[in-house]
Each structure stands twice: as structure tokens, then as C-alpha cells.
Write an enzyme that holds these catalytic residues in place. Structure first.
Site, PDB file in Angstrom:
ATOM      1  N   GLY A 177       0.817  -1.212   0.000  1.00 27.44           N
ATOM      2  CA  GLY A 177       0.000   0.000   0.000  1.00 27.44           C
ATOM      3  C   GLY A 177       0.853   1.265   0.000  1.00 27.44           C
TER       4      GLY A 177
ATOM      5  N   LYS B 219     -11.131   3.990  13.482  1.00 21.74           N
ATOM      6  CA  LYS B 219      -9.875   4.521  14.036  1.00 21.74           C
ATOM      7  C   LYS B 219      -9.984   4.739  15.548  1.00 21.74           C
ATOM      8  CE  LYS B 219      -7.270   4.464  10.438  1.00 21.74           C
ATOM      9  NZ  LYS B 219      -6.284   3.363  10.356  1.00 21.74           N
TER      10      LYS B 219
ATOM     11  N   TYR C  74     -14.813   5.124   8.806  1.00 25.62           N
ATOM     12  CA  TYR C  74     -13.354   5.125   8.973  1.00 25.62           C
ATOM     13  C   TYR C  74     -12.986   5.684  10.364  1.00 25.62           C
ATOM     14  CZ  TYR C  74      -8.488   6.334   7.605  1.00 25.62           C
ATOM     15  OH  TYR C  74      -7.114   6.459   7.492  1.00 25.62           O
TER      16      TYR C  74
HETATM   17  C1  AKB Z   1      -7.755   9.476   4.167  1.00 22.72           C
HETATM   18  O1  AKB Z   1      -7.919  10.537   3.551  1.00 22.72           O
HETATM   19  O2  AKB Z   1      -8.639   8.630   4.340  1.00 22.72           O
HETATM   20  C2  AKB Z   1      -6.406   9.235   4.789  1.00 22.72           C
HETATM   21  C3  AKB Z   1      -6.355   9.717   6.205  1.00 22.72           C
HETATM   22  C4  AKB Z   1      -6.196  11.157   6.484  1.00 22.72           C
HETATM   23  O3  AKB Z   1      -6.456   8.939   7.099  1.00 22.72           O
HETATM   24  N1  AKB Z   1      -5.381   9.842   3.993  1.00 22.72           N
END
Ligand code: AKB
Length: 316
Positions: free
Chosen positions: A11, A145, A141
Site C-alpha cells: 500500500g 480509528k 473510517y
Molecule cells: C484518508 O484521507 O482517508 C487518509 C487519512 C487522512 O487517514 N489519507
């Protein structure tokens, strides 16, 4: 000498971290793993194994085979893809993480996984976001996190696993393009500036986000993993940043080198909404105080290097 296993090695971060770590710790001591073999140098110049991070046994068996003492878990979906496929993101991001943490617990290894500015949300203070603050993200996301940060802290407190992490901003690099992120525009703009001298941004003008050039990100991972544990008050995860800018500012910087460059806007509402929920700038003072974090590249130094390296790559 460390013996390190890296997941997601092909990646955006992995493809450069593997090579950097191989120069520091020796080629044989960095075991790259990914879900596919793309025939690149990462798969050729040291140990490489195909591992699906949702397959706990395959991950454990590979780590045991090489007797690793450090797990670097990078395999994950980024913010925009996670928003499009939330269930897949939960299964991959959280399933992969817990499998990797279990390997670290069973084999008693050190552990690193990246968090992100995505761990913050619309109710987080927007400017100079502190290390310890409100974290109520509104994206899948971000949920992954925050849950990941808590899970890593849990494995440290409950099982004594030496877990460490960084909240990365958008990472900019000329080697492997990111995929499915919200900050990807800040990479695409350089490619388009060189190829077509124009770029249409999906992020609106005036939208500030933190960013960092990849060499600084790689050094930050190694420095954090080498840091004296007794100095760490935080673990998962440290705010780190090198710069904060909005699309017009990066365009203006590129124009200094390519005067005919033009910028247009065609805002993508999905990625704009994600960007709007993230901080304008974050405060990295805990990382600076606890383990000496520093970044070498600002927007102007990064732009010089990106354009120089990408010209060679694009023209090759
Ligand atoms: C995203 O844009 O998803 C990543 C991040 C800031 O975690 N680059």
C-alpha cells in the site's frame, strides 16, 4: 536486531516503509505481507508472503515462521472507500486489527498501527486540535480509528502488549498513490500538474486539512517504535503533522514552478463532508515532548521534491 512483519506492505505507506526498514534493519529482517504479489521490489528484495489479514491463522503462522518481534499492521481501507462500503470496512479494518493484535499478544511482539486525523469529528475543536480531546467521528473510517486506538490501549493495559500509534494526516508521496482517501487530492494534483498542467479538485477551496510528506511519516514510525517506553505518556495514538493547507494554497505553490498551471473545482459532496468533519490543524506537542517527533518538509520544500521526483517518474 529487530525482526519485523508488515501487513499491507504494497500500500501507500507499506511500499516505502518496507524498503526504509530494510535499509535500517537488514533485508532479511523485514517480512513484507500483502493480499497479492505485484512483482515490485518489495516482493523481490526480501521475504514476502501472501497474507489476508482477515485470516487470523495465516497471519499467526507467518509471524511464527519468521519469529518476528515487531508487528506493523497497515492493511486497511481509507476514509472514502470505507464510507462507500461501511460493512466491508468494519470487517477488514477491525477484523484485521484484532487478528494482528492477537499475534502480538501470543508472540509477545511490539505493535504499531496508524490512526488518522479521521479519528476526530465535527464536535472536536477544529484548530490546533489537542492530543486529548473529543473524538466523536461521523464516518465509518473514524469509528474504526477510534475503536482501534481504544483496542490498542486495551491490549497494552490488559496484556502488556507494547502498542504504539500515530494519528496520520494526509500523506503525500511520489512512489505509490493512495487509494480511496479524502486527502488524496493533494497527491493527484502533483501528477496532473506535470501531465496536464491543470487539476480539478474534488475538495472545495478554503478546506484546510493537515498533511505530511512520506519521508517524515516513515521517520516518525521508526522514531516512535525506537522511543524509550518509559518516556511515553500516550500510546494510541499520537497527533503528528507537518503542514496544514487548503487547495488554493497547494495550487499557488505548484504555480511557482509551473506558472501555466490552473486549478478548477468540482466538489464531491461525499469527500467534502468527510473533510469538513476533520480538523483544520492538529497540535503535535505530545509527540514532540514524549519522543522527539519532528518533520523536515513544509509545503514549499515538499513541492520542490515532489515535482522533481514525479517529473522523472512520469517521463520515464
Ligand atoms: C484518508 O484521507 O482517508 C487518509 C487519512 C487522512 O487517514 N489519507
Amino acid at each position: 536486531m529487530k525482526k519485523i512483519m508488515i501487513t499491507g506492505a504494497l500500500g501507500q505507506i507499506g511500499s516505502e516503509l518496507v524498503n526504509k526498514m530494510r535499509t535500517v534493519y537488514g533485508n532479511e529482517n523485514v517480512i513484507a505481507t500483502d493480499i497479492r504479489d505485484n512483482g515490485s521490489d518489495v516482493t523481490q528484495n526480501g521475504p514476502f508472503e501472501i497474507v489476508d489479514v482477515t485470516d487470523a491463522k495465516a497471519m499467526f503462522d507467518t509471524a511464527k515462521k519468521y519469529q518476528v518481534d515487531t508487528m506493523i499492521h497497515l492493511a486497511a481501507l481509507l476514509s472514502a472507500t470505507a464510507e462507500a462500503k461501511p460493512l466491508l470496512a468494519w470487517n477488514l479494518n477491525m477484523g484485521g486489527l484484532v487478528n494482528a493484535l492477537e499475534v502480538a499478544r501470543e508472540l509477545n511482539t511490539q505493535f504499531f498501527t496508524p490512526s488518522s486525523i479521521g479519528a476526530f469529528g465535527p464536535t472536536t475543536p477544529k484548530d490546533q486540535t489537542p492530543q486529548d480531546t473529543i473524538q466523536r467521528p461521523t464516518t465509518m473510517y473514524g469509528v474504526n480509528k477510534v475503536a482501534g486506538e481504544l483496542l490498542c490501549d486495551y491490549y497494552y493495559q490488559k496484556f502488556g502488549v507494547d502498542t504504539r500509534g500515530l494519528r496520520f494526516p494526509g500523506l503525500i508521496s511520489y512512489v505509490t498513490p493512495p487509494g480511496g482517501g479524502t486527502t488524496d487530492y493533494a497527491v493527484e494534483i502533483y501528477y496532473e500538474a506535470i501531465k496536464n498542467k491543470t487539476y480539478t479538485s474534488y475538495i472545495n477551496k478554503g478546506t484546510y486539512m493537515d498533511m505530511m510528506y512520506m519521508p517524515d511519516a516513515l521517520n516518525a514510525i521508526i522514531d516512535l517504535m525506537e522511543a524509550d517506553a518509559s518516556q511515553l505518556k500516550h500510546r494510541n495514538s499520537f497527533n503528528v503533522t507537518a503542514m496544514s493547507f487548503e487547495p488554493d494554497e497547494i495550487a499557488a505553490e505548484i504555480k511557482k514552478h509551473i506558472p501555466e498551471f490552473t486549478m478548477n473545482y468540482d466538489v464531491d459532496p461525499v469527500r467534502q463532508k468527510i473533510a469538513d468533519s476533520w480538523p483544520n490543524s492538529i497540535d503535535a506537542s505530545s509527540a514532540i515532548e514524549e519522543w522527539g517527533f519532528k518533520a523536515e518538509y513544509d509545503l514549499s520544500k515538499m513541492t520542490v521534491d515532489m515535482l522533481e521526483k514525479l517529473k522523472l517518474k512520469v517521463n520515464a
